[in-house]
Motif scaffolding. Structure first.
Motif, PDB file in Angstrom:
ATOM      1  N   UNK A   1     -34.068   2.242   2.944  1.00 19.45           N
ATOM      2  CA  UNK A   1     -34.758   2.338   4.232  1.00 19.45           C
ATOM      3  C   UNK A   1     -36.237   2.612   3.997  1.00 19.45           C
ATOM      4  N   UNK A   2     -37.091   2.060   4.851  1.00 19.51           N
ATOM      5  CA  UNK A   2     -38.511   2.365   4.765  1.00 19.51           C
ATOM      6  C   UNK A   2     -38.746   3.794   5.251  1.00 19.51           C
ATOM      7  N   UNK A   3     -39.937   4.308   4.966  1.00 19.14           N
ATOM      8  CA  UNK A   3     -40.276   5.657   5.446  1.00 19.14           C
ATOM      9  C   UNK A   3     -40.180   5.715   6.965  1.00 19.14           C
ATOM     10  N   UNK A   4     -40.624   4.672   7.646  1.00 25.44           N
ATOM     11  CA  UNK A   4     -40.556   4.640   9.110  1.00 25.44           C
ATOM     12  C   UNK A   4     -39.112   4.626   9.598  1.00 25.44           C
ATOM     13  N   UNK A   5     -38.269   3.854   8.947  1.00 29.86           N
ATOM     14  CA  UNK A   5     -36.854   3.820   9.334  1.00 29.86           C
ATOM     15  C   UNK A   5     -36.213   5.190   9.131  1.00 29.86           C
ATOM     16  N   UNK A   6     -36.560   5.864   8.048  1.00 34.71           N
ATOM     17  CA  UNK A   6     -36.023   7.204   7.806  1.00 34.71           C
ATOM     18  C   UNK A   6     -36.457   8.157   8.912  1.00 34.71           C
ATOM     19  N   UNK A   7     -37.729   8.089   9.316  1.00 31.26           N
ATOM     20  CA  UNK A   7     -38.219   8.924  10.420  1.00 31.26           C
ATOM     21  C   UNK A   7     -37.487   8.603  11.714  1.00 31.26           C
TER      22      UNK A   7
ATOM     23  N   UNK B   1     -31.072  11.145  15.358  1.00 30.12           N
ATOM     24  CA  UNK B   1     -29.986  12.094  15.098  1.00 30.12           C
ATOM     25  C   UNK B   1     -30.372  13.512  15.510  1.00 30.12           C
ATOM     26  N   UNK B   2     -31.654  13.816  15.507  1.00 30.35           N
ATOM     27  CA  UNK B   2     -32.116  15.130  15.956  1.00 30.35           C
ATOM     28  C   UNK B   2     -31.732  15.337  17.425  1.00 30.35           C
ATOM     29  N   UNK B   3     -31.832  14.286  18.216  1.00 26.68           N
ATOM     30  CA  UNK B   3     -31.437  14.378  19.622  1.00 26.68           C
ATOM     31  C   UNK B   3     -29.975  14.748  19.779  1.00 26.68           C
ATOM     32  N   UNK B   4     -29.120  14.213  18.918  1.00 27.79           N
ATOM     33  CA  UNK B   4     -27.694  14.555  18.950  1.00 27.79           C
ATOM     34  C   UNK B   4     -27.524  16.026  18.607  1.00 27.79           C
TER      35      UNK B   4
END
Length: 173
Positions: free
Chosen positions: A147-153, A159-162
Motif C-alpha cells: 500500500x502507498x503511504x496515502x492508502x495506509x493513511x 478504521x479509526x471511525x469504527x
C-alpha cells in the motif's frame, strides 16, 4: 492456514455474491465482505508479525507489551494499566507479563500503591528484544508495503471511525 493460498477466485467476493443471491440485492453484503476482509487481513498480519517476533523469542502480543513498557516514562506499568492500554482482559495482560518474566524480558515488582498488585518493569534484555523486533517489523513495512503511504493513511482513518464508534476512545475532533 497457509498464507499464500493462490485460489483462482476471491472467496470473500464470492461469499458476497452468494449472500446477495440468497438474501437479495438489498441485503447487507457490503458490510459483510468488508468485515470479512478486515478479519482476513488481521489473520495475515498477525501470522507475519508472530513470525517476525518469534525470531526474537516473542509473540506479537508480548512484543506489544514490551513496547508499551518502553514507551512509559520509567519503563514500568501496573498490570491494570497494561491490560487497559493493550485493550485486553486483565487475565490476558497477566499471562503476557508472566511469560515475559519467565523469559527474563520483564521483572515483576510489588506495587507500592496496591499491595495486591504488581508492576511490570522492562529489563535490558527485554528492551534489546523489543528493539530488534521493531527493526524487523519496520523492515517488513508492518506487512503493508504493498500500500502507498496515502492508502495506509486512508485505511487508518477509515478504521479509526469504527474504533471511535465502538467506544475505544473519545475522539477530540
Amino acid at each position: 492456514m497457509p498464507k499464500d493460498l493462490r485460489l483462482p477466485f476471491d472467496p470473500i467476493a464470492r461469499a458476497g455474491e452468494l449472500w446477495r443471491a440468497r438474501w437479495g440485492e438489498g441485503s447487507r453484503s457490503g458490510p459483510m465482505v468488508t468485515a470479512t476482509s478486515i478479519m482476513r487481513v488481521q489473520q495475515l498480519l498477525i501470522t507475519e508479525f508472530d513470525a517476525i517476533a518469534g525470531r526474537h523469542g516473542l509473540t506479537f502480543a508480548r512484543y506489544e507489551a514490551l513496547v508499551l513498557l518502553a514507551f512509559s516514562r520509567e519503563g514500568r506499568l501496573s498490570m491494570g494499566r497494561i491490560g487497559e492500554r493493550l485493550m485486553v482482559h486483565p487475565t490476558s495482560a497477566t499471562n503476557i507479563v508472566q511469560r515475559l518474566v519467565a523469559q527474563g524480558f520483564v521483572e515483576r515488582v510489588p506495587n507500592p500503591q496496591d499491595r495486591r498488585g504488581a508492576i511490570a518493569v522492562i529489563t535490558d534484555t527485554g528492551r534489546a528484544a523489543m528493539e530488534a523486533t521493531t527493526a524487523d517489523l519496520e523492515a517488513a513495512d508492518f506487512g503493508l508495503g504493498m500500500l502507498t503511504a496515502q492508502q495506509q493513511e486512508d485505511v487508518f482513518s477509515l478504521l479509526r471511525g469504527v474504533r471511535v464508534a465502538a467506544g475505544d476512545f473519545v475522539d477530540p475532533a
